[in-house]
Design a protein around this motif. Structure first.
Motif, PDB file in Angstrom:
ATOM      1  N   GLY A  46       1.139  -0.976  -0.397  1.00 24.16           N
ATOM      2  CA  GLY A  46      -0.166   0.154  -0.124  1.00 24.16           C
ATOM      3  C   GLY A  46       1.133   1.602  -0.006  1.00 24.16           C
ATOM      4  N   SER A  47       0.102   2.036   0.355  1.00 22.45           N
ATOM      5  CA  SER A  47       1.037   3.475  -0.067  1.00 22.45           C
ATOM      6  C   SER A  47      -0.040   4.201   0.807  1.00 22.45           C
ATOM      7  CB  SER A  47       0.789   4.640  -1.441  1.00 22.45           C
ATOM      8  OG  SER A  47      -0.307   4.722  -1.887  1.00 22.45           O
ATOM      9  N   GLY A  48       0.415   5.995   1.092  1.00 25.71           N
ATOM     10  CA  GLY A  48      -0.808   6.788   1.898  1.00 25.71           C
ATOM     11  C   GLY A  48       0.630   7.658   2.363  1.00 25.71           C
ATOM     12  N   HIS A  49       0.002   8.449   3.127  1.00 20.01           N
ATOM     13  CA  HIS A  49       1.345   9.531   4.405  1.00 20.01           C
ATOM     14  C   HIS A  49       1.748   9.508   5.647  1.00 20.01           C
ATOM     15  CE1 HIS A  49      -0.143  11.071   0.485  1.00 20.01           C
ATOM     16  NE2 HIS A  49       0.589  12.520   0.928  1.00 20.01           N
ATOM     17  N   LEU A  50       2.351   9.912   5.968  1.00 16.46           N
ATOM     18  CA  LEU A  50       2.993   9.910   7.295  1.00 16.46           C
ATOM     19  C   LEU A  50       3.215  11.339   8.165  1.00 16.46           C
ATOM     20  CD1 LEU A  50       4.176   8.588  10.261  1.00 16.46           C
ATOM     21  CD2 LEU A  50       6.515   8.525   8.530  1.00 16.46           C
ATOM     22  N   ILE A  58       3.913  13.361   4.655  1.00 20.87           N
ATOM     23  CA  ILE A  58       4.622  12.418   4.066  1.00 20.87           C
ATOM     24  C   ILE A  58       3.998  11.284   3.232  1.00 20.87           C
ATOM     25  CG2 ILE A  58       7.400  12.292   3.855  1.00 20.87           C
ATOM     26  CD1 ILE A  58       7.882  13.426   6.476  1.00 20.87           C
ATOM     27  N   PRO A  59       4.603  11.226   2.162  1.00 22.07           N
ATOM     28  CA  PRO A  59       4.100   9.926   1.188  1.00 22.07           C
ATOM     29  C   PRO A  59       5.217   9.624   0.989  1.00 22.07           C
ATOM     30  CG  PRO A  59       4.672  12.181  -0.210  1.00 22.07           C
ATOM     31  CD  PRO A  59       5.177  12.517   1.210  1.00 22.07           C
ATOM     32  N   PHE A  60       4.127   7.857   1.575  1.00 26.23           N
ATOM     33  CA  PHE A  60       5.403   7.346   1.096  1.00 26.23           C
ATOM     34  C   PHE A  60       5.002   5.906   0.094  1.00 26.23           C
ATOM     35  CE2 PHE A  60       1.754   5.748   4.547  1.00 26.23           C
ATOM     36  CZ  PHE A  60       1.653   4.587   4.172  1.00 26.23           C
ATOM     37  N   SER A  61       5.423   4.800   0.080  1.00 27.67           N
ATOM     38  CA  SER A  61       4.875   3.843  -0.805  1.00 27.67           C
ATOM     39  C   SER A  61       5.198   2.387  -0.007  1.00 27.67           C
ATOM     40  CB  SER A  61       5.203   4.094  -2.410  1.00 27.67           C
ATOM     41  OG  SER A  61       6.871   3.995  -2.234  1.00 27.67           O
ATOM     42  N   GLN A  62       5.006   1.139  -1.185  1.00 27.14           N
ATOM     43  CA  GLN A  62       5.322  -0.528  -0.616  1.00 27.14           C
ATOM     44  C   GLN A  62       6.333   0.111  -0.762  1.00 27.14           C
ATOM     45  OE1 GLN A  62       3.209  -3.138  -2.779  1.00 27.14           O
ATOM     46  NE2 GLN A  62       4.773  -4.846  -2.755  1.00 27.14           N
ATOM     47  N   SER A  63       7.422  -1.355   0.597  1.00 25.76           N
ATOM     48  CA  SER A  63       8.510  -1.240   0.975  1.00 25.76           C
ATOM     49  C   SER A  63       9.020   0.089   1.263  1.00 25.76           C
ATOM     50  CB  SER A  63       9.093  -1.538  -0.803  1.00 25.76           C
ATOM     51  OG  SER A  63       8.295  -2.889  -0.873  1.00 25.76           O
ATOM     52  N   SER A  64       8.739   0.883   2.300  1.00 31.62           N
ATOM     53  CA  SER A  64       9.365   2.076   2.452  1.00 31.62           C
ATOM     54  C   SER A  64       8.953   1.201   4.228  1.00 31.62           C
ATOM     55  CB  SER A  64       8.106   3.024   2.410  1.00 31.62           C
ATOM     56  OG  SER A  64       8.370   3.612   1.523  1.00 31.62           O
ATOM     57  N   GLU A  72       6.504  11.665  20.158  1.00 26.59           N
ATOM     58  CA  GLU A  72       5.414  12.135  18.832  1.00 26.59           C
ATOM     59  C   GLU A  72       4.551  11.496  18.202  1.00 26.59           C
ATOM     60  OE1 GLU A  72       6.194  14.913  17.731  1.00 26.59           O
ATOM     61  OE2 GLU A  72       8.866  15.497  17.929  1.00 26.59           O
ATOM     62  N   GLN A  73       2.913  11.941  18.735  1.00 25.21           N
ATOM     63  CA  GLN A  73       2.093  11.689  18.284  1.00 25.21           C
ATOM     64  C   GLN A  73       2.813  11.178  16.256  1.00 25.21           C
ATOM     65  OE1 GLN A  73      -1.270  13.892  19.939  1.00 25.21           O
ATOM     66  NE2 GLN A  73      -0.613  12.827  21.469  1.00 25.21           N
ATOM     67  N   HIS A  74       1.478  10.467  16.651  1.00 21.29           N
ATOM     68  CA  HIS A  74       1.342  10.504  14.629  1.00 21.29           C
ATOM     69  C   HIS A  74       1.353   9.377  14.218  1.00 21.29           C
ATOM     70  CE1 HIS A  74       3.971   6.617  15.995  1.00 21.29           C
ATOM     71  NE2 HIS A  74       3.430   6.180  14.134  1.00 21.29           N
ATOM     72  N   TRP A  75       0.564  10.035  12.558  1.00 17.84           N
ATOM     73  CA  TRP A  75      -0.439   9.551  12.036  1.00 17.84           C
ATOM     74  C   TRP A  75      -0.100   8.212  11.227  1.00 17.84           C
ATOM     75  CZ3 TRP A  75      -2.018  11.128   7.179  1.00 17.84           C
ATOM     76  CH2 TRP A  75      -1.937  12.150   7.093  1.00 17.84           C
ATOM     77  N   VAL A  76      -1.016   7.110  10.494  1.00 18.81           N
ATOM     78  CA  VAL A  76      -0.159   6.691   9.023  1.00 18.81           C
ATOM     79  C   VAL A  76      -1.864   6.624   8.174  1.00 18.81           C
ATOM     80  CG1 VAL A  76       0.380   4.815   7.794  1.00 18.81           C
ATOM     81  CG2 VAL A  76       1.349   5.884   9.847  1.00 18.81           C
ATOM     82  N   GLY A  77      -1.700   7.117   6.557  1.00 15.31           N
ATOM     83  CA  GLY A  77      -2.901   6.844   6.195  1.00 15.31           C
ATOM     84  C   GLY A  77      -3.549   7.785   4.960  1.00 15.31           C
ATOM     85  N   GLU A  78      -4.089   7.929   4.947  1.00 18.12           N
ATOM     86  CA  GLU A  78      -5.705   8.953   3.945  1.00 18.12           C
ATOM     87  C   GLU A  78      -5.362  10.196   4.542  1.00 18.12           C
ATOM     88  OE1 GLU A  78      -6.916  10.707   1.197  1.00 18.12           O
ATOM     89  OE2 GLU A  78      -7.217   8.549   1.216  1.00 18.12           O
ATOM     90  N   GLY A 138      10.473  13.107  11.779  1.00 19.25           N
ATOM     91  CA  GLY A 138      10.222  12.161  10.768  1.00 19.25           C
ATOM     92  C   GLY A 138      11.064  11.297   9.368  1.00 19.25           C
ATOM     93  N   ASP A 139      11.314   9.833   9.664  1.00 17.45           N
ATOM     94  CA  ASP A 139      11.668  10.240   7.887  1.00 17.45           C
ATOM     95  C   ASP A 139      11.415   8.647   7.662  1.00 17.45           C
ATOM     96  OD1 ASP A 139      14.163  10.269   6.304  1.00 17.45           O
ATOM     97  OD2 ASP A 139      16.013   9.407   8.046  1.00 17.45           O
ATOM     98  N   ILE A 140      11.123   8.624   5.927  1.00 13.01           N
ATOM     99  CA  ILE A 140      10.833   7.620   4.938  1.00 13.01           C
ATOM    100  C   ILE A 140      11.439   7.176   4.358  1.00 13.01           C
ATOM    101  CG2 ILE A 140       9.238   6.913   2.849  1.00 13.01           C
ATOM    102  CD1 ILE A 140       7.219   8.473   4.787  1.00 13.01           C
ATOM    103  N   VAL A 141      11.817   5.798   4.596  1.00 10.37           N
ATOM    104  CA  VAL A 141      13.351   5.465   3.603  1.00 10.37           C
ATOM    105  C   VAL A 141      12.985   4.561   2.486  1.00 10.37           C
ATOM    106  CG1 VAL A 141      15.538   4.298   3.747  1.00 10.37           C
ATOM    107  CG2 VAL A 141      14.765   5.988   4.956  1.00 10.37           C
ATOM    108  N   THR A 142      13.106   4.435   1.145  1.00 11.66           N
ATOM    109  CA  THR A 142      12.699   3.906   0.344  1.00 11.66           C
ATOM    110  C   THR A 142      13.809   3.196  -0.232  1.00 11.66           C
ATOM    111  OG1 THR A 142      10.181   5.009   0.191  1.00 11.66           O
ATOM    112  CG2 THR A 142      10.988   3.170  -1.785  1.00 11.66           C
ATOM    113  N   GLY A 143      13.520   2.427  -0.920  1.00 12.11           N
ATOM    114  CA  GLY A 143      14.823   1.339  -2.538  1.00 12.11           C
ATOM    115  C   GLY A 143      15.767   0.919  -1.303  1.00 12.11           C
ATOM    116  N   VAL A 144      15.731   0.541  -0.033  1.00 10.65           N
ATOM    117  CA  VAL A 144      17.626   0.510   0.713  1.00 10.65           C
ATOM    118  C   VAL A 144      17.409  -0.928   0.835  1.00 10.65           C
ATOM    119  CG1 VAL A 144      18.620   0.922   2.417  1.00 10.65           C
ATOM    120  CG2 VAL A 144      17.600   2.705   1.344  1.00 10.65           C
TER     121      VAL A 144
END
Length: 322
Positions: A46-50, A58-64, A72-78, A138-144
């Motif tokens: 899936g994909s969405g935002h953090l 911040i947008p994210f995608s699969q394999s992130s 820190e409070q946070h949310w994930v999704g739509e 926060g941080d989003i890492v993809t492709g590593v």
């Protein structure tokens, strides 16, 4: 350079605690409270935002990999304002032999995540994120991280049973070390290439290989073939702390590891870690870990990781499967 990274890993906690699987339906958002630990979400599908705190989503995608700092409070999704919102603990059930399943929506896993926690570095401890330097937003890492790691995680969740939590934690650790390796190599490129790190690696080898030695900035700079000022500057930029701070954190981390993994007397551990005796070691250890060496040995898992585990346990007991 590889040997230098291997040496660092001997004194850094890369010990994730896998505590939940999160399933988020399209159009939904899952919220999380502030934890006293770094939260890590592996996005298996899936994909969405953090969004972390008041920072922009911040947008994210699969394999992130989504990395959330402590407290820190946070949310994930739509991301839409029309999204349905559900706290992670509002709908939960036990999955496998220790993982908890959180659901936002009807149960569809349009976004599927494996979630874990990493203990935050103690005041005197050397933690995993001392090197990753995860930004406060926060941080989003993809492709590593290799795709096989994400596939194995998804397979464990699909066939959850005996050993699932332990396998997920091992896979998370593999992924996080791959992440650290990538950051280390990219940092090398940004900091002037492998030759620069080869110089610093001599100082690292001396600190980690012989923590009890009377290390000084001058002695470490000499080993690195650099002036005192140049060495201090480059070391601080690379590791986010001064050389002597690094020495002290390394000594305490080695001491903590020996307390966890051996039955050596505290006097011997103190001397091995570079302290004149058990009293100065105990004072430094208590200042860093908020408990003495004997208490730490008796219960070495760390309050930060237990805090997230206790949160999950409370939700399962307070809210039976819905």
């Amino acid at each position: 350079m590889k040997r230098s990274l291997d040496q660092l890993l001997t004194t850094i906690d890369v010990d994730p605690h896998a505590f939940s699987v999160c399933r988020i339906q399209t159009g939904w958002r899952m919220t999380f409270p502030a934890f006293d630990a770094v939260t890590v979400h592996f996005v298996l599908r899936g994909s969405g935002h953090l969004q972390v705190g008041a920072s922009p989503p911040i947008p994210f995608s699969q394999s992130s990999v989504l990395i959330v700092p402590t407290s820190e409070q946070h949310w994930v999704g739509e991301v839409s304002d029309l999204a349905e919102v559900r706290e992670a603990a509002d709908r939960c059930a036990v999955l496998g032999d220790g993982l908890v399943e959180f659901t936002a929506g009807s149960g569809a896993d349009d976004t599927l995540m494996l979630c874990g926690a990493l203990s935050a570095p103690y005041q005197g401890g050397l933690g995993f994120f001392d090197l990753l330097r995860a930004p406060t937003a926060g941080d989003i890492v993809t492709g590593v991280i290799p795709a096989s790691v994400f596939d194995a995680m998804a397979n464990e969740i699909t066939h959850a049973g005996f050993g699932t939590q332990a396998m997920c934690q091992a896979l998370m650790k593999q992924g996080l070390i791959a992440l650290l390796r990538d950051r280390w190599e990219r940092q090398t490129e940004l900091s002037g290439g492998a030759t620069f790190h080869l110089r610093l690696s001599k100082a690292l080898a001396a600190i980690i290989g012989n923590p009890a030695a009377p290390h000084t900035v001058d002695s470490l700079a000499s080993l690195s073939g650099m002036s005192r000022a140049s060495f201090s500057d480059h070391f601080s930029k690379t590791f986010g702390q001064g050389p002597i701070d690094f020495v002290q954190k390394t000594r305490l981390r080695i001491g903590a590891r020996l307390l966890r993994t051996t039955d050596l007397p505290i006097k011997v551990i103190a001397q091995t870690a570079g302290y004149a005796g058990p009293r100065p070691f105990s004072r430094a250890f208590r200042a860093a870990y908020d408990c003495g060496p004997a208490d730490y040995r008796a219960c070495p898992d760390g309050e930060n990781i237990r805090a997230s585990s206790q949160y999950v346990s409370r939700q399962v007991s307070d809210r039976p499967d819905q």
